[in-house]
Motif scaffolding. Structure first.
Motif, PDB file in Angstrom:
ATOM      1  N   SER A 239     -21.220  11.157  16.672  1.00 17.33           N
ATOM      2  CA  SER A 239     -22.164  11.141  15.633  1.00 17.33           C
ATOM      3  C   SER A 239     -22.399   9.488  15.391  1.00 17.33           C
ATOM      4  O   SER A 239     -21.541   8.683  15.977  1.00 17.33           O
ATOM      5  CB  SER A 239     -21.515  11.655  14.473  1.00 17.33           C
ATOM      6  N   ALA A 240     -23.327   9.221  14.737  1.00 19.26           N
ATOM      7  CA  ALA A 240     -23.848   7.880  14.385  1.00 19.26           C
ATOM      8  C   ALA A 240     -22.842   7.366  13.704  1.00 19.26           C
ATOM      9  O   ALA A 240     -22.381   6.120  13.592  1.00 19.26           O
ATOM     10  CB  ALA A 240     -25.297   7.771  13.996  1.00 19.26           C
ATOM     11  N   GLN A 241     -22.431   8.051  12.615  1.00 18.72           N
ATOM     12  CA  GLN A 241     -21.386   7.595  11.557  1.00 18.72           C
ATOM     13  C   GLN A 241     -20.106   6.978  12.192  1.00 18.72           C
ATOM     14  O   GLN A 241     -19.471   6.098  11.999  1.00 18.72           O
ATOM     15  CB  GLN A 241     -21.142   8.575  10.628  1.00 18.72           C
ATOM     16  N   ASP A 242     -19.636   8.025  13.350  1.00 24.75           N
ATOM     17  CA  ASP A 242     -18.294   7.433  14.015  1.00 24.75           C
ATOM     18  C   ASP A 242     -18.567   6.481  14.839  1.00 24.75           C
ATOM     19  O   ASP A 242     -17.545   5.540  15.054  1.00 24.75           O
ATOM     20  CB  ASP A 242     -17.703   8.947  14.827  1.00 24.75           C
TER      21      ASP A 242
ATOM     22  N   GLU B 182     -18.820   3.386  12.642  1.00 24.88           N
ATOM     23  CA  GLU B 182     -17.721   2.634  11.862  1.00 24.88           C
ATOM     24  C   GLU B 182     -17.078   1.747  12.592  1.00 24.88           C
ATOM     25  O   GLU B 182     -16.322   0.855  12.118  1.00 24.88           O
ATOM     26  CB  GLU B 182     -16.906   3.870  11.991  1.00 24.88           C
TER      27      GLU B 182
ATOM     28  N   HIS C 179     -28.575   4.885  18.375  1.00 22.73           N
ATOM     29  CA  HIS C 179     -28.431   5.946  17.203  1.00 22.73           C
ATOM     30  C   HIS C 179     -29.372   5.354  16.046  1.00 22.73           C
ATOM     31  O   HIS C 179     -29.786   6.033  15.162  1.00 22.73           O
ATOM     32  CB  HIS C 179     -26.758   5.546  16.554  1.00 22.73           C
TER      33      HIS C 179
ATOM     34  N   ASP D 235     -31.048   8.471  14.746  1.00 23.32           N
ATOM     35  CA  ASP D 235     -30.456   9.012  13.329  1.00 23.32           C
ATOM     36  C   ASP D 235     -30.660   7.947  12.606  1.00 23.32           C
ATOM     37  O   ASP D 235     -29.625   7.179  12.062  1.00 23.32           O
ATOM     38  CB  ASP D 235     -28.920   9.425  13.753  1.00 23.32           C
TER      39      ASP D 235
ATOM     40  N   SER E  78     -28.573   7.817   9.143  1.00 19.15           N
ATOM     41  CA  SER E  78     -27.101   7.341   9.123  1.00 19.15           C
ATOM     42  C   SER E  78     -27.039   5.507   9.384  1.00 19.15           C
ATOM     43  O   SER E  78     -26.376   4.850   8.660  1.00 19.15           O
ATOM     44  CB  SER E  78     -26.166   8.007  10.136  1.00 19.15           C
ATOM     45  N   THR E  79     -27.904   5.423  10.268  1.00 21.52           N
ATOM     46  CA  THR E  79     -28.109   3.768  10.491  1.00 21.52           C
ATOM     47  C   THR E  79     -28.673   3.084   9.236  1.00 21.52           C
ATOM     48  O   THR E  79     -27.900   1.925   8.829  1.00 21.52           O
ATOM     49  CB  THR E  79     -29.013   3.494  11.733  1.00 21.52           C
TER      50      THR E  79
ATOM     51  N   ALA F 192     -27.983   3.944   6.329  1.00 25.68           N
ATOM     52  CA  ALA F 192     -26.811   3.836   5.279  1.00 25.68           C
ATOM     53  C   ALA F 192     -25.915   2.936   5.753  1.00 25.68           C
ATOM     54  O   ALA F 192     -25.219   1.987   4.814  1.00 25.68           O
ATOM     55  CB  ALA F 192     -26.548   5.311   5.099  1.00 25.68           C
ATOM     56  N   TRP F 193     -25.654   2.730   6.906  1.00 20.67           N
ATOM     57  CA  TRP F 193     -24.723   1.754   7.479  1.00 20.67           C
ATOM     58  C   TRP F 193     -25.308   0.249   7.215  1.00 20.67           C
ATOM     59  O   TRP F 193     -24.472  -0.736   6.894  1.00 20.67           O
ATOM     60  CB  TRP F 193     -24.566   1.959   8.989  1.00 20.67           C
TER      61      TRP F 193
END
Length: 914
Positions: free
Chosen positions: A34-37, A40, A82, A86, A89-90, A92-93
């Protein structure tokens, strides 16, 4: 260290590689998580933000990522994947980092969405042509491929730009081609197979479409350098270049890179307050300024560097980046991350800041030495060997070296690391070494100078080069051994597997005491299918003796009852109830596939092979052997024995699994104690022995039955070995539960009125038979044998003197039963001895007497019989007759010489005339 946490992937004993794959068969690639993982572990460097902006909306240029191996090209490309795949998610990052870094521009970066993203690492060679990648992974690819191949004579060598545009108009696409140069340079380019030319033309088509139709195609390509034809066609359309220069001043480049390193290594580095860091490193920074002579005007900037670089000293990072790694074939950031992770694992808990002095040459458990060996050139190997020898030399030459040279390891480690720098920068001045060894406590200047001088005097390869001290020259045996150990081609004959099995056997059953009782067998890696393949001849089934077999499993069975039951049925045709299975700890892999164990076994072999050349190799053999044995000692913590057997359905077998607290050579005895104390049920054993006695079965038959599983799903009685089982049978005899017929020569049973311990001491040495002799030893109910002791019988009627067999003086009140302690003379029809007692005789006495006799046997057995009759040194006896059937004059003379003084004897004999 202020609660700093290393990322989980770096906490294992052996580091996993930090190389990024876009995809792999295990679905753990950077584009498959996942993009979040993935984000991170990603820090927004200047290069990375530049790339995200370049693939955003309203951008119309291809992107080329340029850099040698290990700089992070694949990581950057995965981030771009990503960012488009996505964007939520990107986004938000980016906003999170915008807040963290106080830079609103980061959160304002626009992201593209609504595109199909195709990413491929081309060096995996899964596609011969680039268009195959598009046709396979694009939803409209099959149609376009069929249209192109169906053009007949009009078909071109490569798909036309119109076909590609039709494909992209169906679904706009972002195409990421990682390791494009590696793939391109490997293409054939002959008249018959002009594949490189075709790739050259097709990449031109893609790059032009990406420039002219950015809404349809975003093209991202990575190459190692800009000098190859693989890059030239893309260069023609003026791509966005990302070359890891970060832009801006050198200080900004350095800070950007170091923040990325720290974020990649640690979970919470940015959450630790700068004020806390400043207080921890204050002593070291103060000494650094004093010893190096930092001008006051530079101190604030330098102090910020220390804060930014913590937990590593900035002078350590600069040494590794600018001098050490540049002198090796290391993969830049990738290998630097691995080195720093190892360093923190080894020393991070004990140091307020990590410097060159934390590279301890004797700290092999952390793996730092092995890692540096893997990236080192010949100079590194030579210098490390010299450093290790110097440490030994100083230790041997300086009495009480712990007190006189307390910083020996730190100084040697720092000097070694600084000596592998390039050019004139190799080595270090004494003040720099003092900075390296200074942690939270100030090192006295005079004491340090004395310590350093002592080290220099007792070392044989530290040289003075101007103001610098430097190590020089020679091979490093440890690097040679480990390089060979990692070379799989040297061990295709399976010798490393045999060595590992040998060490397993030694660790568990190597002691002499263990080997007398137990047979330890390390089953091979294919233990389920070929358990006896490759084992020594002495370990094959037909060579097994009465020792208790302990089978060491290389891995934990996933379905223990089923697999062990099947194994016993298929591979052990007899004595199935005798084996103990030693199990490794839960979660461990097959020992023969464990890289750590194999490398240590190989290193031990190579060190032993080269031991004749140098004592260094013999030391290394001991070192690797000890490390391997330490690991193996801790590997096994349980054992299994058969509980219930099911021949027709082995999957329904049941096993007892018991935990072990002991390690190494103490395991076999611990297994036996657990069997005796926890699993052996004396009542079950007694019932089985009583059943055998009721059938007058032999002891041999009973013991063979005990070595096999009990039928009909009955609980198995743990096999404790022949001696232990015979002792328990004799113990039952001492309790009066059974009697034992010793091959018709003697009957064993408890005497009336005799307590158990007395009977046990009397009977214990009697059952000394083994093997087939036990088939002639029978079990009987106790009522089947008359008592041989206990209360005195009625007073016998006096009879003719001399009767009573070997020792006798009267007639038994009842005819004795053959084989008991009250047997009649061996030849009842022979003439009675002459009055007076024969050769040993005396007058008849008064009072009640018990007549005892025994058939002819050896003197040793007669002495044992006296003990059985209860005749001690002070017991009076009367009418003693010793009958000797035949003797020579010499034997008779010898017998008379040994008769005790103070007694008289009467002699009569029949002399044979010549």
């Amino acid at each position: 260290m202020l609660g700093l946490n290393l990322r989980q992937e770096f906490k294992g004993r052996r580091l996993r590689g930090t190389a990024i794959e876009l995809s792999n068969e295990a679905n753990t690639g950077a584009t498959q998580v996942s993009a979040q993982d993935f984000l991170e572990i990603t820090y927004p460097t200047h290069d990375l933000l530049k790339g995200i902006e370049a693939v955003g909306p309203n951008q119309g240029r291809p992107v080329v990522v340029i850099g040698e191996r290990g700089l992070g090209k694949s990581h950057l490309m995965a981030t771009l994947f990503h960012a488009v795949h996505d964007p939520a998610s990107t986004g938000a990052w980016l906003k999170n980092w915008s807040s963290t870094l106080g830079d609103p521009a980061i959160g304002g970066i626009q992201l593209r969405s609504g595109m199909l993203v195709i990413g491929e690492s081309l060096h995996r060679q899964r596609y011969k042509f680039l268009w195959d990648l598009l046709f396979e992974q694009h939803p409209h690819g099959t149609y376009i491929k069929g249209k192109w191949e169906g053009m007949g004579a009009a078909k071109t060598d490569i798909p036309s730009d119109q076909l590609v545009l039709e494909l992209l108009r169906h679904t706009p696409t972002m195409l990421l081609l990682d390791e494009f140069q590696t793939w391109y340079d490997g293409l054939t380019n002959t008249k018959q197979y002009p594949w490189k030319n075709w790739a050259f033309n097709f990449i031109q088509i893609l790059s032009e479409i990406a420039k002219e139709h950015p809404d349809l195609l975003v093209l991202v390509v990575s190459v190692r350098n800009g000098d190859t034809d693989a890059y030239q066609q893309i260069h023609r359309v003026n791509p966005v270049q990302i070359d890891f220069k970060a832009g801006g001043s050198p200080e900004r480049i350095q800070n950007d890179r170091r923040r990325m390193l720290l974020h990649r290594l640690f979970e919470n580095r940015l959450q630790i307050a700068s004020s806390s860091v400043d207080s921890v490193v204050a002593q070291h920074v103060s000494e650094y300024f004093r010893l190096v002579g930092t001008p006051a005007a530079e101190q604030d900037r330098k102090r910020r560097e220390f804060t930014e670089a913590w937990p590593f000293a900035p002078h350590l990072l600069q040494l590794l980046e600018d001098q050490v790694l540049i002198a090796t074939d290391a993969q830049e950031t990738r290998d630097l991350i691995r080195i720093l992770a190892n360093l923190f694992k080894s020393r991070g808990e004990n140091a307020c800041i990590l410097t060159s002095a934390d590279f301890r040459l004797n700290d092999d458990a952390s793996g730092i030495g092995a890692l540096l060996d893997s990236v080192a050139n010949q100079q590194h190997r030579t210098l490390r060997e010299k450093a290790l020898r110097n440490v030994t030399s100083v230790v041997e030459a300086v009495p009480d070296h712990v007190t006189k040279v307390p910083h020996l390891q730190e100084i040697m480690g720092a000097l070694w690391l600084r000596s592998i720098a390039v050019g004139n920068l190799a080595g270090a001045e004494p003040a720099v070494l003092q900075v390296d060894v200074t942690q939270g406590k100030v090192v006295d200047d005079n004491a340090f100078q004395v310590e350093l001088a002592t080290i220099i005097e007792n070392s044989f390869n530290i040289h003075q080069d101007g103001a610098r001290l430097v190590f020089r020259e020679e091979e490093n045996p440890q690097a040679k051994v480990m390089a060979s150990a990692r070379n799989d081609k040297l061990f295709t004959d399976g010798s490393d597997l045999a060595q590992l099995a040998k060490e397993v056997r030694y660790v568990i059953g190597g002691s002499e005491e263990v080997a007398k009782t137990f047979r330890v067998i390390a089953l091979p890696r294919s233990w389920m299918s070929e358990p006896w393949a490759g084992l020594d001849e002495s370990e094959q089934l037909e060579r097994w003796d009465e020792r208790l077999p302990i089978l060491v499993l290389p891995e934990e069975p996933d379905r223990l009852n089923e697999q062990l039951g099947r194994w016993l049925k298929d591979h052990l045709q007899k004595r199935r109830n005798t084996v103990r299975f030693l199990l490794p700890r839960a979660g461990t892999s097959n020992a023969f596939y464990d890289r750590d164990l194999l490398i240590l076994a190989r290193a031990e072999m190579k060190a032993q092979e080269w031991g004749a050349q140098s004592a260094e190799y013999r030391k290394l053999q001991t070192k690797y052997q000890n490390e391997l044995r330490d690991l193996l000692k801790k590997r096994f913590d349980r054992f299994a024995v058969l509980h219930r057997w099911n021949f027709s359905e082995p999957s329904k077998c049941e096993f007892h699994v018991e935990a072990l607290k002991e390690q190494g050579a103490k395991i076999p005895e611990a297994i036996e104690q657990a069997l005796i104390n926890d699993l052996f049920v004396p009542e079950d054993f007694q019932d089985l022995v009583l059943e055998a006695a009721a059938e007058n079965a032999s002891v041999g038959k009973l013991l063979r039955e005990l070595q096999e599983p009990r039928p009909s799903g009955q609980d198995c009685i743990p096999w404790l070995g022949e001696p232990a089982m015979k002792e328990r049978i004799v113990r039952l005899c001492a309790r009066g539960k059974v009697a034992i017929n010793l091959r018709g020569l003697e009957y064993l049973q408890a005497q009336a009125g005799e307590d158990e311990e007395t009977a046990w001491k009397r009977l214990r040495p009697k059952l000394a038979f083994t093997g087939r002799q036990l088939d002639e030893v029978f079990l009987l109910p106790p009522s089947a044998v008359p008592s041989t002791g206990g209360a005195a019988p009625p007073v016998p009627t006096p009879g003719p003197p001399g009767t009573g067999g070997l020792f006798g003086g009267g007639v038994s009140p009842t005819p004795p039963v053959p084989g008991t302690g009250g047997e009649s003379p061996a030849n009842p029809t022979a003439p009675a001895a002459q009055p007076g007692g024969g050769i040993f005789g005396g007058g008849t006495g008064s009072g009640p007497r018990t007549t005892l006799s025994n058939p002819a046997t050896s003197p040793l057995n007669l002495i044992g019989k006296l003990e059985g009759w209860g005749i001690g040194p002070a017991t009076p006896v009367k009418e003693v007759t010793l009958k000797v059937s035949a003797a020579t004059g010499a034997q008779l003379r010898e017998l008379l010489k040994k008769l005790p003084d103070g007694m008289t004897f009467e002699l009569s004999l029949d002399k044979e005339d010549s």
